[in-house]
Each structure stands twice: as C-alpha cells, then as structure tokens.
Design a protein around this motif. Structure first.
Motif, PDB file in Angstrom:
ATOM      1  N   GLU A  29       0.857  -1.170   0.000  1.00  0.00           N
ATOM      2  CA  GLU A  29       0.000   0.000   0.000  1.00  0.00           C
ATOM      3  C   GLU A  29       0.903   1.233   0.000  1.00  0.00           C
ATOM      4  N   PHE A  30       0.395   2.359  -0.465  1.00  0.00           N
ATOM      5  CA  PHE A  30       1.255   3.520  -0.701  1.00  0.00           C
ATOM      6  C   PHE A  30       0.678   4.786  -0.075  1.00  0.00           C
ATOM      7  N   GLU A  31       1.591   5.667   0.323  1.00  0.00           N
ATOM      8  CA  GLU A  31       1.198   6.983   0.776  1.00  0.00           C
ATOM      9  C   GLU A  31       2.319   7.968   0.465  1.00  0.00           C
ATOM     10  N   PRO A  32       1.996   9.267   0.327  1.00  0.00           N
ATOM     11  CA  PRO A  32       3.036  10.242  -0.001  1.00  0.00           C
ATOM     12  C   PRO A  32       4.139  10.266   1.054  1.00  0.00           C
ATOM     13  N   GLY A  33       5.379  10.428   0.600  1.00  0.00           N
ATOM     14  CA  GLY A  33       6.510  10.507   1.512  1.00  0.00           C
ATOM     15  C   GLY A  33       6.829  11.932   1.896  1.00  0.00           C
ATOM     16  N   GLN A  35       9.530  13.336   1.445  1.00  0.00           N
ATOM     17  CA  GLN A  35      10.527  13.879   0.542  1.00  0.00           C
ATOM     18  C   GLN A  35       9.945  14.864  -0.457  1.00  0.00           C
ATOM     19  N   GLY A  36       8.617  14.934  -0.557  1.00  0.00           N
ATOM     20  CA  GLY A  36       7.996  15.922  -1.429  1.00  0.00           C
ATOM     21  C   GLY A  36       7.259  15.284  -2.594  1.00  0.00           C
ATOM     22  N   GLN A  37       6.791  16.136  -3.501  1.00  0.00           N
ATOM     23  CA  GLN A  37       6.007  15.686  -4.636  1.00  0.00           C
ATOM     24  C   GLN A  37       6.829  14.724  -5.497  1.00  0.00           C
ATOM     25  N   GLY A  38       6.162  13.682  -5.986  1.00  0.00           N
ATOM     26  CA  GLY A  38       6.838  12.719  -6.834  1.00  0.00           C
ATOM     27  C   GLY A  38       7.500  11.598  -6.081  1.00  0.00           C
ATOM     28  N   TYR A  39       7.287  11.507  -4.754  1.00  0.00           N
ATOM     29  CA  TYR A  39       7.881  10.435  -3.955  1.00  0.00           C
ATOM     30  C   TYR A  39       6.796   9.822  -3.092  1.00  0.00           C
ATOM     31  N   VAL A  40       6.689   8.494  -3.140  1.00  0.00           N
ATOM     32  CA  VAL A  40       5.728   7.806  -2.282  1.00  0.00           C
ATOM     33  C   VAL A  40       6.453   6.693  -1.538  1.00  0.00           C
ATOM     34  N   VAL A  41       5.879   6.292  -0.412  1.00  0.00           N
ATOM     35  CA  VAL A  41       6.452   5.228   0.408  1.00  0.00           C
ATOM     36  C   VAL A  41       5.533   4.019   0.359  1.00  0.00           C
ATOM     37  N   ALA A  42       6.122   2.857   0.084  1.00  0.00           N
ATOM     38  CA  ALA A  42       5.377   1.606   0.066  1.00  0.00           C
ATOM     39  C   ALA A  42       5.373   0.991   1.457  1.00  0.00           C
ATOM     40  N   HIS A  43       4.235   0.432   1.853  1.00  0.00           N
ATOM     41  CA  HIS A  43       4.087  -0.214   3.160  1.00  0.00           C
ATOM     42  C   HIS A  43       3.630  -1.663   2.989  1.00  0.00           C
ATOM     43  N   ALA A  44       4.167  -2.527   3.839  1.00  0.00           N
ATOM     44  CA  ALA A  44       3.726  -3.917   3.926  1.00  0.00           C
ATOM     45  C   ALA A  44       3.319  -4.178   5.366  1.00  0.00           C
ATOM     46  N   ASP A  45       2.093  -4.593   5.568  1.00  0.00           N
ATOM     47  CA  ASP A  45       1.574  -4.819   6.915  1.00  0.00           C
ATOM     48  C   ASP A  45       1.753  -3.580   7.799  1.00  0.00           C
ATOM     49  N   GLY A  46       1.581  -2.397   7.187  1.00  0.00           N
ATOM     50  CA  GLY A  46       1.653  -1.140   7.921  1.00  0.00           C
ATOM     51  C   GLY A  46       3.047  -0.602   8.147  1.00  0.00           C
TER      52      GLY A  46
END
Length: 258
Positions: A29-33, A35-46
C-alpha cells in the motif's frame, strides 16, 4: 551503523503504473513521503518497506528505471568525498532530501548506490516478513576489490568486527551487521555492453508465496526472468516490472545465507 543497508527505492517513469504493479504483486500500500512531490512510500503490513520516485522529478535528473540500495552515512559529505578519492563517482549531491541528506553515487565499476545521512527506521531491515527487503547483493566483477572499495568508503573496519563483520563464505563476500547477514558481494560479472548484466546492486524482497507472486507479475505485464526455484534463500524468482525494473523474490524471511 555506518555502511549498512538502510533503504531501497525504485526510480520509475510512471508512478501510477508502478504502484498498480507492485501493489498487485507484493501487496504493498502507498502513501506520499516526506521527501515531497513525486515520492511515495510503500508499506507492507503497515510498515514502510521501500520508496518510489518519479525519474522526471528526481533532483532535476532523469534517471533510468531501477531499484537502488541506500547505505547509512554518519556524514554524507565525508562518504561522498571518499567515493571520489577511491575511483567512484557522485552524480548528484550530497543534497537535502526529506529529513536528511543524500547522494547518488557509483562504485569504480559503475554499480549505483545511494548515500544516506539522516533518520533510519531501525526495524526496516530486520526480517519483518512478507513484502519487506530480505537481502541485498552486489553482482560485480571482483567481489574482493568491491569489498575493499565499500569498506574504505564506509569505514567498515573502523567499527570493529562485533559491529561490522566482513568475511568470505562459500562463493561471495558477506557483510554482517549486529550479528545479522545484510548483504553479499558476488563476482563473475564480465565486461559487457549489455546493461542487464553490468555490475549492479540487486534487491530481494520476502514473499511466502513466491510462485503465486511470480504468476501475478506475469499477469500484470511484468517479466519472469528466472522462474521460481529452490535456492539457499529458499524459494526464489527474478522478475522485471513492466518498465524493466529488476528485482527478486525470496521466501527466506529471517536471514540470508551465511
């Protein structure tokens, strides 16, 4: 601990397509990081497991689609300086990035990696289970020369063997940190114009369902480079995402081979 792996990120040219693919294959699952626009962080089991960055917005430089390993630095400037002194290159930085400072670098045989100075999630690389990073491995021409380069750049020896332990086991150089195997350096890569077999840091992700995940990758327009098979890392497979980003799956969750 300086010189230990602390993060991985994918440079992509289509953020939405990359999220669709890795969400389907790895269950991320993903949410914005931060680091700013154009960067997202992936999560596994939260839990945060990886970053995705659009190449068109990556520090103003258009980078190729690839997974990149990050290594801890007490000082990004000092490490970057040692990279240059020992025949490597620093393409970008060190620059401010999110909550820290980072630099894009390459070793003397052009294997790319990132230097990171800043906060680190202590649990990121601790065998947290399916979807997290399991193992990093440098495929290079001379693992001993590469170990010498990285050891000098990150001062592995200065930290003592009880903290950072580098040894040759089986057919590769093994890096252990805090008693856990975190990376390997494997030889055998020859001179070649083919970018698919040039020296490179490879990222393995934990999956308990390697065969099913490989099938999902193929169905999502990825490529199964090496079909699932049994190895020292358990059940493994090598895949490419639809843009060509190379990565591996492994069923070994607790530790890499040593």
């Amino acid at each position: 601990m300086q010189g230990t792996p602390c993060w991985v990120s994918l440079t992509t040219q289509d953020m939405n397509a990359a999220q669709d693919f890795y969400g389907e294959v790895l269950g991320w699952e993903f949410e914005p990081g931060l680091q700013g626009q154009g960067y997202v962080v992936a999560h596994a089991d939260g839990e945060p497991v990886a970053g995705l960055v659009e190449s068109t917005q990556s520090m103003g430089v258009r980078l190729p689609v690839a997974w990149t390993a990050y290594f801890v630095a007490d000082s990004a400037d000092a490490v970057a300086s040692r990279v240059r002194e020992r025949g490597g290159t620093v393409a970008v930085g060190p620059i401010a990035f999110g909550r820290g400072r980072m630099a894009w670098a390459a070793d003397p045989v052009d294997a790319a990696f990132c230097i990171w100075e800043g906060p680190v999630d202590a649990g990121w690389y601790a065998g947290r289970g399916s979807g997290a990073a399991a193992w990093l491995e440098l495929h290079t021409r001379d693992p001993f020369a590469s170990a010498l380069f990285y050891g000098e750049v990150f001062e592995w020896d200065a930290q003592g063997p009880e903290v950072i332990d580098v040894r040759y086991e089986h057919d590769r150089v093994i890096l252990r940190a805090g008693g856990r195997t975190v990376a390997g350096l494997y030889g055998g890569v020859q001179q070649s114009p083919d970018p698919a077999i040039r020296p490179k840091w490879h990222v393995h992700f934990c999956r308990t369902d390697v065969d099913a995940a490989a099938a999902r990758a193929a169905a999502a327009h990825g490529t199964v480079v090496t079909p699932p098979h049994d190895s020292a890392l358990g059940r493994t497979a090598t895949l490419r995402d639809p843009e060509g980003g190379l990565f591996h799956l492994s069923s070994a969750e607790e530790d890499a081979p040593s």
